[in-house]
Design an enzyme around this catalytic site. Structure first.
Site, PDB file in Angstrom:
ATOM      1  CD1 TRP A 127      -1.502   3.348  -4.545  1.00 57.45           C
ATOM      2  CD2 TRP A 127      -1.050   5.071  -3.168  1.00 57.45           C
ATOM      3  NE1 TRP A 127      -2.354   3.283  -3.465  1.00 57.45           N
ATOM      4  CE2 TRP A 127      -2.096   4.310  -2.606  1.00 57.45           C
ATOM      5  CE3 TRP A 127      -0.589   6.193  -2.480  1.00 57.45           C
ATOM      6  CZ2 TRP A 127      -2.700   4.655  -1.395  1.00 57.45           C
ATOM      7  CZ3 TRP A 127      -1.185   6.521  -1.270  1.00 57.45           C
ATOM      8  CH2 TRP A 127      -2.231   5.753  -0.741  1.00 57.45           C
ATOM      9  CE1 TYR A 147      -5.606   0.770  -7.368  1.00 56.98           C
ATOM     10  CE2 TYR A 147      -3.500  -0.344  -7.209  1.00 56.98           C
ATOM     11  CZ  TYR A 147      -4.582   0.258  -6.605  1.00 56.98           C
ATOM     12  OH  TYR A 147      -4.646   0.352  -5.239  1.00 56.98           O
TER      13      TYR A 147
HETATM   14  N1  MGD Z   1       2.227  -9.103  -2.563  1.00 50.79           N
HETATM   15  C1  MGD Z   1       1.560  -7.958  -2.421  1.00 50.79           C
HETATM   16  N2  MGD Z   1       1.319  -7.192  -3.504  1.00 50.79           N
HETATM   17  C2  MGD Z   1       0.670  -6.020  -3.365  1.00 50.79           C
HETATM   18  C3  MGD Z   1       0.233  -5.583  -2.103  1.00 50.79           C
HETATM   19  C4  MGD Z   1       0.476  -6.414  -0.967  1.00 50.79           C
HETATM   20  O1  MGD Z   1       0.096  -6.098   0.175  1.00 50.79           O
HETATM   21  N3  MGD Z   1       1.149  -7.582  -1.177  1.00 50.79           N
HETATM   22  N4  MGD Z   1      -0.422  -4.375  -1.990  1.00 50.79           N
HETATM   23  C5  MGD Z   1      -1.161  -3.926  -3.144  1.00 50.79           C
HETATM   24  C6  MGD Z   1      -1.615  -2.546  -2.955  1.00 50.79           C
HETATM   25  S1  MGD Z   1      -2.634  -2.258  -1.594  1.00 50.79           S
HETATM   26  C7  MGD Z   1      -1.346  -1.554  -3.831  1.00 50.79           C
HETATM   27  S2  MGD Z   1      -2.110  -0.034  -3.611  1.00 50.79           S
HETATM   28  C8  MGD Z   1      -0.470  -1.785  -5.000  1.00 50.79           C
HETATM   29  C9  MGD Z   1       0.455  -0.606  -5.279  1.00 50.79           C
HETATM   30  O2  MGD Z   1       0.936  -0.661  -6.562  1.00 50.79           O
HETATM   31  P1  MGD Z   1       1.328   0.695  -7.363  1.00 50.79           P
HETATM   32  O3  MGD Z   1       0.414   1.779  -6.990  1.00 50.79           O
HETATM   33  O4  MGD Z   1       1.430   0.325  -8.789  1.00 50.79           O
HETATM   34  O5  MGD Z   1       2.761   0.973  -6.744  1.00 50.79           O
HETATM   35  P2  MGD Z   1       3.682   2.274  -6.804  1.00 50.79           P
HETATM   36  O6  MGD Z   1       5.029   1.792  -6.463  1.00 50.79           O
HETATM   37  O7  MGD Z   1       3.127   3.358  -5.966  1.00 50.79           O
HETATM   38  O8  MGD Z   1       3.665   2.680  -8.337  1.00 50.79           O
HETATM   39  C10 MGD Z   1       3.479   3.976  -8.769  1.00 50.79           C
HETATM   40  C11 MGD Z   1       4.303   4.218 -10.012  1.00 50.79           C
HETATM   41  O9  MGD Z   1       3.940   5.490 -10.528  1.00 50.79           O
HETATM   42  C12 MGD Z   1       5.114   6.194 -10.921  1.00 50.79           C
HETATM   43  N5  MGD Z   1       4.793   7.634 -10.861  1.00 50.79           N
HETATM   44  C13 MGD Z   1       4.840   8.474  -9.804  1.00 50.79           C
HETATM   45  N6  MGD Z   1       4.443   9.706 -10.153  1.00 50.79           N
HETATM   46  C14 MGD Z   1       4.132   9.673 -11.467  1.00 50.79           C
HETATM   47  C15 MGD Z   1       3.664  10.641 -12.405  1.00 50.79           C
HETATM   48  O10 MGD Z   1       3.450  11.807 -12.082  1.00 50.79           O
HETATM   49  N7  MGD Z   1       3.443  10.215 -13.682  1.00 50.79           N
HETATM   50  C16 MGD Z   1       3.675   8.933 -14.084  1.00 50.79           C
HETATM   51  N8  MGD Z   1       3.423   8.618 -15.351  1.00 50.79           N
HETATM   52  N9  MGD Z   1       4.146   8.000 -13.214  1.00 50.79           N
HETATM   53  C17 MGD Z   1       4.357   8.359 -11.931  1.00 50.79           C
HETATM   54  C18 MGD Z   1       6.165   5.751  -9.950  1.00 50.79           C
HETATM   55  O11 MGD Z   1       7.461   5.963 -10.496  1.00 50.79           O
HETATM   56  C19 MGD Z   1       5.797   4.275  -9.748  1.00 50.79           C
HETATM   57  O12 MGD Z   1       6.470   3.452 -10.677  1.00 50.79           O
HETATM   58  O13 MGD Z   1       0.336  -2.947  -4.773  1.00 50.79           O
HETATM   59  C20 MGD Z   1      -0.427  -4.095  -4.467  1.00 50.79           C
HETATM   60  N10 MGD Z   1       0.435  -5.259  -4.472  1.00 50.79           N
HETATM   61  N1  MGD Z   2       5.057   3.253   4.544  1.00 49.63           N
HETATM   62  C1  MGD Z   2       4.058   2.851   3.749  1.00 49.63           C
HETATM   63  N2  MGD Z   2       2.780   3.185   4.052  1.00 49.63           N
HETATM   64  C2  MGD Z   2       1.762   2.733   3.266  1.00 49.63           C
HETATM   65  C3  MGD Z   2       1.993   1.991   2.097  1.00 49.63           C
HETATM   66  C4  MGD Z   2       3.342   1.658   1.797  1.00 49.63           C
HETATM   67  O1  MGD Z   2       3.628   0.982   0.797  1.00 49.63           O
HETATM   68  N3  MGD Z   2       4.332   2.107   2.634  1.00 49.63           N
HETATM   69  N4  MGD Z   2       0.918   1.608   1.294  1.00 49.63           N
HETATM   70  C5  MGD Z   2      -0.365   2.300   1.464  1.00 49.63           C
HETATM   71  C6  MGD Z   2      -1.458   1.523   0.873  1.00 49.63           C
HETATM   72  S1  MGD Z   2      -1.785   1.680  -0.783  1.00 49.63           S
HETATM   73  C7  MGD Z   2      -2.261   0.733   1.596  1.00 49.63           C
HETATM   74  S2  MGD Z   2      -3.484  -0.159   0.836  1.00 49.63           S
HETATM   75  C8  MGD Z   2      -2.100   0.600   3.043  1.00 49.63           C
HETATM   76  C9  MGD Z   2      -1.993  -0.856   3.442  1.00 49.63           C
HETATM   77  O2  MGD Z   2      -2.408  -1.048   4.745  1.00 49.63           O
HETATM   78  P1  MGD Z   2      -2.536  -2.538   5.265  1.00 49.63           P
HETATM   79  O3  MGD Z   2      -3.151  -3.409   4.242  1.00 49.63           O
HETATM   80  O4  MGD Z   2      -3.152  -2.517   6.591  1.00 49.63           O
HETATM   81  O5  MGD Z   2      -0.975  -2.903   5.368  1.00 49.63           O
HETATM   82  P2  MGD Z   2      -0.220  -4.312   5.359  1.00 49.63           P
HETATM   83  O6  MGD Z   2       1.187  -4.002   5.677  1.00 49.63           O
HETATM   84  O7  MGD Z   2      -0.498  -5.107   4.135  1.00 49.63           O
HETATM   85  O8  MGD Z   2      -0.874  -5.111   6.561  1.00 49.63           O
HETATM   86  C10 MGD Z   2      -0.896  -4.579   7.877  1.00 49.63           C
HETATM   87  C11 MGD Z   2      -0.407  -5.607   8.862  1.00 49.63           C
HETATM   88  O9  MGD Z   2      -1.180  -6.779   8.719  1.00 49.63           O
HETATM   89  C12 MGD Z   2      -0.365  -7.904   8.892  1.00 49.63           C
HETATM   90  N5  MGD Z   2      -1.027  -9.058   8.284  1.00 49.63           N
HETATM   91  C13 MGD Z   2      -0.927  -9.518   7.017  1.00 49.63           C
HETATM   92  N6  MGD Z   2      -1.705 -10.602   6.846  1.00 49.63           N
HETATM   93  C14 MGD Z   2      -2.318 -10.819   8.038  1.00 49.63           C
HETATM   94  C15 MGD Z   2      -3.256 -11.781   8.510  1.00 49.63           C
HETATM   95  O10 MGD Z   2      -3.677 -12.682   7.799  1.00 49.63           O
HETATM   96  N7  MGD Z   2      -3.678 -11.657   9.790  1.00 49.63           N
HETATM   97  C16 MGD Z   2      -3.229 -10.677  10.629  1.00 49.63           C
HETATM   98  N8  MGD Z   2      -3.729 -10.618  11.861  1.00 49.63           N
HETATM   99  N9  MGD Z   2      -2.318  -9.793  10.231  1.00 49.63           N
HETATM  100  C17 MGD Z   2      -1.885  -9.849   8.947  1.00 49.63           C
HETATM  101  C18 MGD Z   2       0.953  -7.498   8.288  1.00 49.63           C
HETATM  102  O11 MGD Z   2       2.014  -8.271   8.826  1.00 49.63           O
HETATM  103  C19 MGD Z   2       1.037  -6.017   8.653  1.00 49.63           C
HETATM  104  O12 MGD Z   2       1.776  -5.829   9.842  1.00 49.63           O
HETATM  105  O13 MGD Z   2      -0.906   1.231   3.513  1.00 49.63           O
HETATM  106  C20 MGD Z   2      -0.662   2.509   2.934  1.00 49.63           C
HETATM  107  N10 MGD Z   2       0.490   3.071   3.617  1.00 49.63           N
HETATM  108 MO    MO Z   3      -3.130   0.013  -1.512  1.00 46.07          MO
END
Ligand code: MGD
Ligand code: MGD
Ligand code: MO
Length: 828
Positions: A157, A155
């Site tokens: 991004w 998994y």
């Molecule tokens: N506590 C907490 N944890 C969370 C979340 C949260 O809200 N709170 N959010 C969750 C969510 S929604 C998500 S989506 C995940 C995100 O978790 P990830 O998707 O694992 O996060 P990224 O930092 O985007 O990791 C992408 C990695 O891919 C590498 N990469 C980029 N391009 C390439 C390529 O072309 N080839 C290869 N081999 N590698 C590449 C980058 O260097 C990077 O290390 O985290 C989750 N974890």
């Molecule tokens: N710049 C930037 N953009 C991103 C990403 C990133 O890493 N950086 N990640 C991308 C990805 S993979 C995803 S999944 C999306 C994530 O999109 P979201 O999941 O919507 O993003 P979050 O920042 O986890 O949460 C949005 C807001 O919810 C609030 N929040 C958290 N818990 C609660 C709660 O219990 N109640 C309420 N009311 N609010 C709460 C947080 O403080 C935050 O301001 O964003 C995408 N876009």
């Molecule tokens: Mo995500």
């Protein structure tokens, strides 16, 4: 986020005008502009050109001088400056790049002690040796066992692109050589995407939203409910079309109301001048119930809508009113849990029911224990308000993501390489949900699965038995940062015999592997992408900017070679070169566009011109209203649920007989949240997504200077919580939870609700004394060292980081240096 709850740079920093990118119009010309600049000293000739490429963070122009990228910026100017676009050179020439194929010393020596992972030394090997090692290990594991021993879920991004999609390429290779174990779901919407099909008949979270043009015209109140679109729309899964933020700006200009319900006063709240309603994390269900109760109390709930379009309200209302459990879910009850005054809750009920209201829900509030309930209850509340299917009213679960609601353009979609060896697949929207593996488990159960092979768990009415994973191959993700309870993950990660990672950088995950293969950034290879996961507004060329750095290879070339060694080269490549693949993806779009009577340039011309393509948008798309056909005729246009209606009560779920997910939306008190703290851990923790990164991506760039405090990840602390602990702004603090401890830099601010700390996800895990301590101190501030690794419920088994309790104190020792952005220890 920001040092002092940073202010968003409102000036459009005009990259185009200030660089050799400048050309008329929205899109820019480039490719082959050569400026000869003579320096004073010798006759040093600088060859300079600008190349248009793209990334998750949008279309980019990169200035290249003498083969070196020196500057980058937007190729199409965004409505709001997006600093993520400015660091291409940092990404290319970073200190943290993996330069050569590397093998962990113990592994190379045949030492079976896997606890050395993460603190062993590294040995440089040749590509030839690396390929030999990987090919023979894959063969061994396959011969001794089978597909169920190889975890390739991988998994993450990764980088955008139709061809160089690292995970898809891994799947393609693994499928060509005998299959693998994958995963179900994602981290983004782990809970919502499993519950919504029961309620609405679609996963809903990745669907196009009612058009923004309609919102501008008809909506009176926008509610950003756990949503921070100004931050989260700086990126998209494909590449951002940059239009969603522009629409939010336009809405702001109308002077109509925007309300943010969030424990944090987010960037969106500040930037849009919205009303902030601070709420305790994980208490949205009580708030929604309190509003719903008030609606019934004041007879403002839309009974006609409930009757015609929903099922099971009659089973829900007794619970709401307290007839089944003796607890009326009134505003006073909700006030107590949420921290929101009861008058405010009652006023919200009054406002929502008397004005056209769009509930725009983000996803942070479902990334927590019982996260299924929030979106279910939100849809229930919207049904009670009766505006679903009307212009500008109802709910939207994706306005904060990938520019949802930006009208869908008329053109053609690029296809992309397939992980299943079938035809090219689609390159839009949620392509990561494509099922490429025959065996899989809910992805947030990874530590549990690694530690307990053979264990059976409940999942959405089925039983899943964990496979015995002996080998992990990860490309394009950073699990040692993204997964909850890092200390448990480190233990789980010691179970497999072999871990292989393809990486650009020495991420915490790469550091914890046995074999690390260096890969190119997207700027070192050629590719294509759509923009706007919902709008499909553009095709961006992703033209190679510079030569591969050091010995980096693309994932495609790596898996091509491995496929060759496994005797399946032809299956993998289909005899195509990089450019032949790109042309085939382009031609799929070309043909589809032609059917839509939209003319695209020939591929060769498009590639040569190196310009984004912009598709037209029809008036019909601009007027599109989600659920309008259902509202017009629910019998003719039923939903995909068993009843064809919105299910406020689901017989299917009720029959699963789960104690943690019942037949209707329900308030389950989480084990850890603001209302359930302890003396030892008296604060709640929320972990939003970062403004200056995409998760852990770009953490190693100069953007880091914009937000770190004392070189640590910033943690937001309310002044009252700081004061009683003697913490002042800028201090290094130590945060501890029942699971681990991290250092962070204090940002004392009234922009976070009292009693809660906010620490953004994606900070790199940087353990001080790994292997020596059970709970090593993370020097940098990775929030997942603190969070709980527990499924949301038996229904979705999603991730639940936002239900977590902690303590914080001023750190008084000598702060250890953050070292995770440097090269790891190498054998000389
Ligand atoms: N506590 C907490 N944890 C969370 C979340 C949260 O809200 N709170 N959010 C969750 C969510 S929604 C998500 S989506 C995940 C995100 O978790 P990830 O998707 O694992 O996060 P990224 O930092 O985007 O990791 C992408 C990695 O891919 C590498 N990469 C980029 N391009 C390439 C390529 O072309 N080839 C290869 N081999 N590698 C590449 C980058 O260097 C990077 O290390 O985290 C989750 N974890
Ligand atoms: N710049 C930037 N953009 C991103 C990403 C990133 O890493 N950086 N990640 C991308 C990805 S993979 C995803 S999944 C999306 C994530 O999109 P979201 O999941 O919507 O993003 P979050 O920042 O986890 O949460 C949005 C807001 O919810 C609030 N929040 C958290 N818990 C609660 C709660 O219990 N109640 C309420 N009311 N609010 C709460 C947080 O403080 C935050 O301001 O964003 C995408 N876009
Ligand atoms: Mo995500």
């Amino acid at each position: 986020m920001m040092k002092k709850q940073h202010k968003i740079d409102n000036d459009r920093r005009n990259f185009l005008k200030n660089s050799s990118l400048s050309m008329a119009g929205a899109t820019i010309l480039s490719g082959g502009t050569v400026n000869a600049i003579f320096s004073g000293k010798a006759h040093a000739v600088t060859e300079s050109k600008t190349i248009v490429t793209a990334a998750h963070w949008g279309p980019l122009g990169v200035v290249v001088e003498n083969g070196k990228a020196v500057k980058s910026g937007p190729a199409i100017e965004p409505a709001l400056v997006n600093e993520l676009q400015s660091v291409v050179p940092d990404q290319l020439y970073s200190e943290t790049r993996v330069k050569y194929p590397m093998v962990r010393k113990g592994y190379l020596d045949g030492n079976k002690d896997t606890s050395l992972r993460g603190h062993d030394e590294w040995v440089r090997v040749s590509w030839e040796q690396a390929f030999d090692l990987v090919a023979s290990e894959m063969k061994r594991v396959r011969t001794e066992g089978g597909a169920e021993n190889i975890f390739g879920g991988s998994y993450g991004w990764k980088s955008s692109g139709s061809l160089h999609s690292s995970r898809t390429l891994l799947h393609r290779y693994l499928n060509a050589t005998g299959g693998f174990v994958g995963h179900k779901g994602d981290y983004s919407t782990g809970a919502a995407q499993v519950i919504m099909p029961h309620v609405l008949g679609t996963i809903e979270v990745y669907e196009q939203q009612t058009s923004w043009e309609t919102i501008l015209e008809s909506t009176d109140i926008i509610v950003l409910w756990s949503a921070n679109p100004i931050s989260t729309m700086r990126i998209a899964w494909t590449s951002t079309d940059q239009k969603g933020i522009e629409y939010f700006q336009k809405f702001k200009q109308t002077g109509k109301r925007i309300i943010c319900i969030d424990p944090v006063r987010s960037e969106s709240c500040d930037y849009l001048g919205a009303e902030w309603i601070p709420i305790n994390t994980a208490t949205d269900v009580p708030l929604m119930l309190g509003i719903a109760y008030t609606l019934v109390e004041t007879q403002k709930h839309d009974l006609a809508f409930l009757k015609k379009y929903t099922k099971g309200y009659d089973k829900f209302e007794p619970y709401l009113l307290g007839k089944t459990d003796g607890q009326p879910k009134n505003a006073e009850w909700a006030a107590n849990i949420t921290g929101i005054p009861s008058e405010v809750i009652k006023q919200l009920a009054q406002d929502f029911s008397s004005k056209r209201t769009m509930l725009m829900a983000g996803w942070g509030m479902q990334r927590q224990r019982h996260g299924e309930q929030t979106h279910w209850m939100l849809v229930t509340l919207a049904a009670m308000l009766g505006q679903i299917g009307l212009a500008g009213g109802g709910f939207g679960l994706s306005y904060h993501y990938s520019n949802g609601g930006v009208p869908t353009a008329t053109g053609g979609n690029l296809s992309s390489i397939s992980g299943t060896l079938e035809e090219n697949s689609s390159n839009t929207g949620q392509s990561w949900l494509t099922k490429a593996a025959s065996i899989s488990f809910p992805l947030a159960r990874i530590s549990d699965a690694l530690l307990n092979p053979g264990k059976t768990i409940q999942y959405n009415g089925t039983e899943i038995t964990y496979p015995d994973i002996k080998l992990i191959y990860w490309t394009g993700g950073n699990p040692l940062v993204h997964h909850q309870d890092t200390n448990l993950m480190v233990k789980a990660w010691q179970k497999p015999e072999t871990i292989i990672v393809n990486e650009i950088n020495w991420t915490p995950t790469a550091r914890m592997a046995d074999i690390v293969l260096p890969v190119t950034t997207s700027y070192e290879r050629n590719d294509l992408t759509m923009s706007g996961d919902y709008s499909s507004l553009h095709i961006y060329p992703m033209k190679q900017v510079v030569e591969p750095q050091f010995e980096a290879k693309s994932d495609y070339d790596i898996f091509h070679e491995l496929a060759k060694r496994a005797g399946v080269e032809e299956k993998f490549t289909e005899g195509k070169s990089e450019m032949a693949w790109l042309k085939s993806f382009y031609m799929d779009a070309f043909t589809a566009a032609r059917q839509n009577r939209v003319v695209m340039p020939r591929f060769e011309k498009f590639w040569e011109e190196n310009q984004p393509i912009t598709f037209p948008v029809s008036e019909k798309a601009k007027k599109w209203v989600r659920y309008e056909p259902f509202r017009q005729d629910p019998l003719l246009n039923p939903l995909g649920t068993p009843s064809g209606k919105i299910e406020i009560f689901s017989d299917v779920i009720a029959k699963m007989n789960y104690d943690d997910c019942k037949g209707h939306p329900y308030w389950f008190e989480p084990e850890e949240f603001a209302g359930n703290v302890t003396e030892q851990y008296p604060l709640a923790l929320v972990t939003p997504h970062p403004y200056y990164r995409l998760h852990s991506q770009l953490a190693h760039t100069s953007l880091r200077q914009k937000y770190t405090v004392n070189d640590r990840e910033p943690v937001l602390i309310h002044p009252d919580d700081a004061k009683v602990r003697g913490i002042v702004d800028g201090d290094i603090v130590r945060i501890e939870s029942p699971r681990g401890q991290v250092l962070a830099g204090a940002v004392v601010t009234d922009g976070v609700i009292k009693g809660t700390l906010a620490l953004h996800e994606g900070a790199w895990y940087d353990p001080l004394d790994l292997g020596k301590s059970d709970k090593p101190l993370c020097k940098n501030g990775c929030p997942n060292v603190l969070t709980r690794d527990e499924g949301t419920s038996k229904l979705a088994q999603g991730n639940s980081p936002n239900t977590c309790i902690v303590q914080v104190e001023k750190f008084t020792g000598t702060p250890p240096e953050v070292t995770v952005f440097k090269q790891p220890k190498m054998v000389a």
